[in-house]
Design an enzyme around this catalytic site. Structure first.
Site, PDB file in Angstrom:
ATOM      1  CG  ASP A 125     -11.439   1.764   1.582  1.00  0.00           C
ATOM      2  OD1 ASP A 125     -11.133   0.573   1.403  1.00  0.00           O
ATOM      3  OD2 ASP A 125     -11.141   2.675   0.784  1.00  0.00           O
ATOM      4  CG  ASP A 210      -9.181   3.768   6.133  1.00  0.00           C
ATOM      5  OD1 ASP A 210      -9.687   4.606   6.903  1.00  0.00           O
ATOM      6  OD2 ASP A 210      -8.717   4.054   5.007  1.00  0.00           O
ATOM      7  CG  HIS A 259      -6.964   0.193   2.417  1.00  0.00           C
ATOM      8  ND1 HIS A 259      -7.341   1.076   1.448  1.00  0.00           N
ATOM      9  CD2 HIS A 259      -7.305   0.774   3.602  1.00  0.00           C
ATOM     10  CE1 HIS A 259      -7.892   2.145   2.019  1.00  0.00           C
ATOM     11  NE2 HIS A 259      -7.882   1.981   3.325  1.00  0.00           N
ATOM     12  CG  ASP A 261      -8.312  -4.972   0.370  1.00  0.00           C
ATOM     13  OD1 ASP A 261      -7.434  -4.107   0.232  1.00  0.00           O
ATOM     14  OD2 ASP A 261      -9.528  -4.721   0.280  1.00  0.00           O
ATOM     15  CB  CYS A 363     -11.546  -1.978  -2.683  1.00  0.00           C
ATOM     16  SG  CYS A 363      -9.863  -2.519  -2.811  1.00  0.00           S
TER      17      CYS A 363
HETATM   18  N1  ARG Z   1      -2.681  -0.034  -1.002  1.00  0.00           N
HETATM   19  C1  ARG Z   1      -2.961  -1.120  -1.897  1.00  0.00           C
HETATM   20  C2  ARG Z   1      -2.030  -1.046  -3.111  1.00  0.00           C
HETATM   21  O1  ARG Z   1      -1.762   0.039  -3.565  1.00  0.00           O
HETATM   22  C3  ARG Z   1      -4.372  -1.090  -2.382  1.00  0.00           C
HETATM   23  C4  ARG Z   1      -5.403  -1.497  -1.395  1.00  0.00           C
HETATM   24  C5  ARG Z   1      -6.783  -1.090  -1.796  1.00  0.00           C
HETATM   25  N2  ARG Z   1      -7.753  -1.601  -0.903  1.00  0.00           N
HETATM   26  C6  ARG Z   1      -8.897  -0.986  -0.558  1.00  0.00           C
HETATM   27  N3  ARG Z   1      -9.694  -1.635   0.267  1.00  0.00           N
HETATM   28  N4  ARG Z   1      -9.215   0.229  -0.952  1.00  0.00           N
HETATM   29  O2  ARG Z   1      -1.617  -2.030  -3.649  1.00  0.00           O
END
Ligand code: ARG
Length: 384
Positions: A125, A210, A259, A261, A363
């Protein structure tokens, strides 16, 4: 003859001698990685970005625990999984580095706000390596304002060992920076506003991002506007990186973007996993560039598993050790099968207790060095 051999060995060694910080994509052979820590993690106090990110069913937990350390049994279970992950990475020949342990429950005050912290569990992040440059992202949550402190001994060391280290400009995170009205709307209304009208909890008067909203494909970087990353930050990123890189803004049909990913995960040149529940709006860019977008398999997490920060689609948040070996959660059998069918070697590791804190293998890592060089992967003609 011997002399010639020696000579070619020397040349080969010097070619293989990579800068200490060197990574251009998500899939080349991993040599050194930062793995986050859960020790010292604190529950963030309620703030607009948290309201926009967590499910309303968690609010009672946040009201009760905000500003205090996370319950010890949750921390211990996740710490155990992280240790095992580090052990396996080390056994695979990868150098593992960890941030410092901090007590994130300490309160702090800036001229604009008062808060306490969160954790140093998700280096993805806050840090991103692009070439030989390690960029420290400004973050968007008040509870993450000082998160960089846990990584400073590492970033200073990398600077001393030859890396380019850039600290991106930080927003003041004052009340004016957030759309508080949006944050306080009922969840369905917020979701509809984000999906249809591109509304986000962060405004655009100062850059904010981020690092986990960026995904690297060599010369081409894809970034999403999210509740953390705003348009001004995308402009900053492009200008900071200069002409060797192309920064493309892409969006997904995502009511709660934060995010990238768990939305777009490249596996190796030509193949990427995408999230079937939030299709990429600019999908044709990838198809035109010759990439196959494969729908990720459904997550296996039971509905009652505590998840404070993310969705169960964290199942697709894998870590590639190279173009063959991929770390996947041990109970995500459909994901494992999908990857095996695509020809990958899956390394299963227990990680559900880490999920609870909002992330998985991608992550909790920042790949400091991969055996890679700057290349193009078919996107040279695209227009975003
Ligand atoms: N927002 C994404 C979801 O809820 C999770 C991403 C988490 N990634 C991170 N690098 N903290 O599916």
């Amino acid at each position: 003859m011997i002399r010639q051999l020696l000579k070619s060995n020397i040349t080969e060694n010097s070619i293989n001698q990579l800068p200490v910080v060197n990574s251009h994509n998500e899939w080349d052979t991993l040599q050194e990685v930062i793995v986050g820590r859960i020790e010292g993690a604190a529950v963030p106090p309620i703030e607009p970005t948290l309201l926009a990110n967590t499910s309303p069913s968690n609010l009672e937990f946040f009201h009760k625990h905000g500003g205090k350390p996370f319950p010890q049994e949750l921390v211990d279970a996740a710490a155990k999984e992280l240790e095992e992950f580090c052990r396996i990475l080390t056994a695979e020949g990868i150098t593992v580095r960890r941030p410092e342990v901090f007590d994130f429950s300490q309160t702090y005050q800036t001229p604009d706000f008062t808060s306490s912290g969160f954790y140093a569990a998700m280096p993805r992040d806050i840090l991103i390596v692009i070439g030989n440059e390690i960029i420290e992202a400004p973050m968007a949550w008040k509870s993450r304002f000082f998160e960089y402190r846990a990584y400073r001994s590492l970033t200073v060391e990398y600077l001393q060992r030859g890396a380019k280290w850039t600290v991106a400009p930080k927003s003041n995170m004052s009340n004016e920076f957030y759309d508080i009205e949006y944050a306080n709307k009922p969840v369905e209304e917020r979701f509809a506003l984000t999906k249809k009208n591109n509304c986000f909890v962060t405004r655009n008067q100062e850059p904010s991002f981020d690092a986990a909203d960026i995904v690297r494909f060599g010369k081409d970087l894809f970034v999403q506007r999210s509740h953390a990353t705003n348009d001004l930050a995308i402009t900053w990123l492009q200008r900071n990186l200069g002409d060797s890189y192309r920064v493309h803004k892409i969006q997904f049909q995502d009511a709660n973007p934060l995010h990238i990913d768990a939305s777009l995960v490249p596996l190796k040149p030509g193949i990427a996993l995408v999230n079937p529940s939030r299709p990429c709006i600019q999908e044709e860019i990838f198809r035109k560039a010759g990439w196959d977008l494969i729908n990720a398999a459904s997550p296996t997490l039971p509905k009652n598993w505590p998840m404070y920060m993310c969705s169960s689609w964290i199942s697709m948040n894998i870590l590639s050790l190279d173009q063959e070996r991929i770390v996947v959660e041990s109970q995500e059998e459909p994901t494992q099968k999908l990857l095996q069918d695509l020809g990958f070697k899956v390394i299963p590791i227990d990680f559900r207790h880490v999920y609870t804190f909002g992330g998985s293998f991608h992550c909790v890592t920042c790949d400091v060095r991969r055996d890679s060089k700057l290349e193009e992967y078919g996107f040279s003609d695209i227009d975003t």
